[in-house]
Design a protein around this motif. Sequence first.
Motif, PDB file in Angstrom:
ATOM      1  N   TRP A   1      32.651 -28.062   0.601  1.00  0.00           N
ATOM      2  CA  TRP A   1      31.417 -28.829   0.360  1.00  0.00           C
ATOM      3  C   TRP A   1      30.881 -28.516  -1.030  1.00  0.00           C
ATOM      4  O   TRP A   1      31.043 -27.435  -1.570  1.00  0.00           O
ATOM      5  CB  TRP A   1      30.389 -28.455   1.397  1.00  0.00           C
ATOM      6  CG  TRP A   1      30.101 -29.434   2.492  1.00  0.00           C
ATOM      7  CD1 TRP A   1      28.914 -29.537   3.165  1.00  0.00           C
ATOM      8  CD2 TRP A   1      30.959 -30.428   3.091  1.00  0.00           C
ATOM      9  NE1 TRP A   1      28.996 -30.521   4.130  1.00  0.00           N
ATOM     10  CE2 TRP A   1      30.240 -31.085   4.091  1.00  0.00           C
ATOM     11  CE3 TRP A   1      32.274 -30.827   2.852  1.00  0.00           C
ATOM     12  CZ2 TRP A   1      30.781 -32.111   4.863  1.00  0.00           C
ATOM     13  CZ3 TRP A   1      32.821 -31.837   3.616  1.00  0.00           C
ATOM     14  CH2 TRP A   1      32.075 -32.467   4.597  1.00  0.00           C
ATOM     15  N   TYR A   2      30.215 -29.494  -1.602  1.00  0.00           N
ATOM     16  CA  TYR A   2      29.498 -29.297  -2.859  1.00  0.00           C
ATOM     17  C   TYR A   2      28.090 -28.802  -2.545  1.00  0.00           C
ATOM     18  O   TYR A   2      27.454 -29.275  -1.592  1.00  0.00           O
ATOM     19  CB  TYR A   2      29.378 -30.611  -3.634  1.00  0.00           C
ATOM     20  CG  TYR A   2      30.661 -31.351  -3.870  1.00  0.00           C
ATOM     21  CD1 TYR A   2      31.800 -30.691  -4.306  1.00  0.00           C
ATOM     22  CD2 TYR A   2      30.726 -32.729  -3.684  1.00  0.00           C
ATOM     23  CE1 TYR A   2      32.979 -31.382  -4.532  1.00  0.00           C
ATOM     24  CE2 TYR A   2      31.904 -33.434  -3.911  1.00  0.00           C
ATOM     25  CZ  TYR A   2      33.019 -32.749  -4.330  1.00  0.00           C
ATOM     26  OH  TYR A   2      34.187 -33.444  -4.553  1.00  0.00           O
TER      27      TYR A   2
ATOM     28  N   LEU B   1      28.710 -37.707   9.210  1.00  0.00           N
ATOM     29  CA  LEU B   1      28.019 -36.532   8.685  1.00  0.00           C
ATOM     30  C   LEU B   1      27.641 -35.573   9.803  1.00  0.00           C
ATOM     31  O   LEU B   1      27.760 -34.347   9.656  1.00  0.00           O
ATOM     32  CB  LEU B   1      26.774 -36.964   7.912  1.00  0.00           C
ATOM     33  CG  LEU B   1      27.006 -37.679   6.581  1.00  0.00           C
ATOM     34  CD1 LEU B   1      25.674 -38.032   5.935  1.00  0.00           C
ATOM     35  CD2 LEU B   1      27.858 -36.835   5.637  1.00  0.00           C
TER      36      LEU B   1
ATOM     37  N   ASN C   1      25.671 -31.591  -2.147  1.00  0.00           N
ATOM     38  CA  ASN C   1      25.468 -32.282  -0.867  1.00  0.00           C
ATOM     39  C   ASN C   1      24.090 -31.988  -0.307  1.00  0.00           C
ATOM     40  O   ASN C   1      23.505 -32.813   0.407  1.00  0.00           O
ATOM     41  CB  ASN C   1      26.522 -31.848   0.152  1.00  0.00           C
ATOM     42  CG  ASN C   1      27.910 -32.346  -0.169  1.00  0.00           C
ATOM     43  OD1 ASN C   1      28.115 -33.046  -1.153  1.00  0.00           O
ATOM     44  ND2 ASN C   1      28.878 -31.982   0.657  1.00  0.00           N
ATOM     45  N   TYR C   2      23.601 -30.805  -0.613  1.00  0.00           N
ATOM     46  CA  TYR C   2      22.287 -30.384  -0.134  1.00  0.00           C
ATOM     47  C   TYR C   2      21.217 -30.477  -1.218  1.00  0.00           C
ATOM     48  O   TYR C   2      20.113 -30.958  -0.968  1.00  0.00           O
ATOM     49  CB  TYR C   2      22.369 -28.940   0.393  1.00  0.00           C
ATOM     50  CG  TYR C   2      23.396 -28.762   1.468  1.00  0.00           C
ATOM     51  CD1 TYR C   2      23.159 -29.212   2.766  1.00  0.00           C
ATOM     52  CD2 TYR C   2      24.629 -28.169   1.200  1.00  0.00           C
ATOM     53  CE1 TYR C   2      24.119 -29.059   3.761  1.00  0.00           C
ATOM     54  CE2 TYR C   2      25.589 -28.014   2.186  1.00  0.00           C
ATOM     55  CZ  TYR C   2      25.324 -28.467   3.472  1.00  0.00           C
ATOM     56  OH  TYR C   2      26.282 -28.327   4.452  1.00  0.00           O
TER      57      TYR C   2
ATOM     58  N   ARG D   1      29.927 -28.935  -7.999  1.00  0.00           N
ATOM     59  CA  ARG D   1      30.945 -29.919  -8.391  1.00  0.00           C
ATOM     60  C   ARG D   1      31.661 -29.474  -9.667  1.00  0.00           C
ATOM     61  O   ARG D   1      32.867 -29.682  -9.813  1.00  0.00           O
ATOM     62  CB  ARG D   1      30.306 -31.286  -8.628  1.00  0.00           C
ATOM     63  CG  ARG D   1      30.074 -32.099  -7.376  1.00  0.00           C
ATOM     64  CD  ARG D   1      29.855 -33.573  -7.720  1.00  0.00           C
ATOM     65  NE  ARG D   1      29.400 -34.306  -6.558  1.00  0.00           N
ATOM     66  CZ  ARG D   1      28.133 -34.541  -6.264  1.00  0.00           C
ATOM     67  NH1 ARG D   1      27.181 -34.099  -7.082  1.00  0.00           N
ATOM     68  NH2 ARG D   1      27.804 -35.218  -5.184  1.00  0.00           N
TER      69      ARG D   1
END
Length: 285
Positions: free
Chosen positions: A140-141, A245, A144-145, A172
């Motif tokens: 995950w990046y 998601l 994302n949050y 990223r």
Amino acid sequence: MITVTGATGKLGRLAVEALLERGVPAERIVAAVRTPDKAADLAERGVQVRRADYDAPDTLASALAGTRRLLFISGSEVGRRVPQHRNVVEAAVAAGVELIAYTGILNCDTTRMTLAEEHRATEAVIRESGLPYAFLRNGWYFENYTENLAPALESGALVGAAGDGRIAAAARADYAAAAAAVLTEDGHAGKIYELGGDASFTMAELAAELSRQTGREIVYRNLSEEEYAKALVSAGLPEPYAKALADSDTGVARGDLTTDSGHLRALIGRPTTSLADAVAAALKD
């Protein structure tokens, strides 16, 4: 020649920048994009911009002409990616690409997340093609949050269905730097890299870090997968995407998005971005 597909996307742009930072001449980089006008800034810097539509094989043939190494960034259209990705792989074979580096998902072989299904299928297509490959299985990046913190800051709560699962996220830019290393160094053919941050965190720990840096109490509210999907739909997300998601959060709860491989740190030659630094950067913006 090094070609980057999806080069106007968030990861693609960073990958082009990382290649330039590693000293690759701009004229030896191809930005393969669906809408060339969106890459005008790259063209001004000397990067070759070519149209490449995953749904239009003729554009892929011309986009990949002369490509020696290819960064194949997975498409964003969940549910359509396998035939789209097959088009890219077939074009790469026809172009005589010497290495295809594909961005998949962390723990692709073992995760039960629905988002991984198309990545597994694409990896199989690449293997069957006979092309030398490197699989960049990105975790995950942080983004994302951190790119959508406003609701949590306003309500005082992060919501999800991740339970106490740990997330080995990274920025990223970290993943882009790893891709650039694979594209510019030798010895990566046949390698599978499980890429994630040096230190994992839970959603409760993310909430605690937000609290520490904002001086406000922010908690993590854990929901069931079904409840979280409904909350996402209420927030305006399409139902299929919301369900995907929510399913991913269930995967987090199982431990599907954590790793201690150390592959990302080794590729980029430095520590990965920390949770504290990612939050600080987001709050600064």
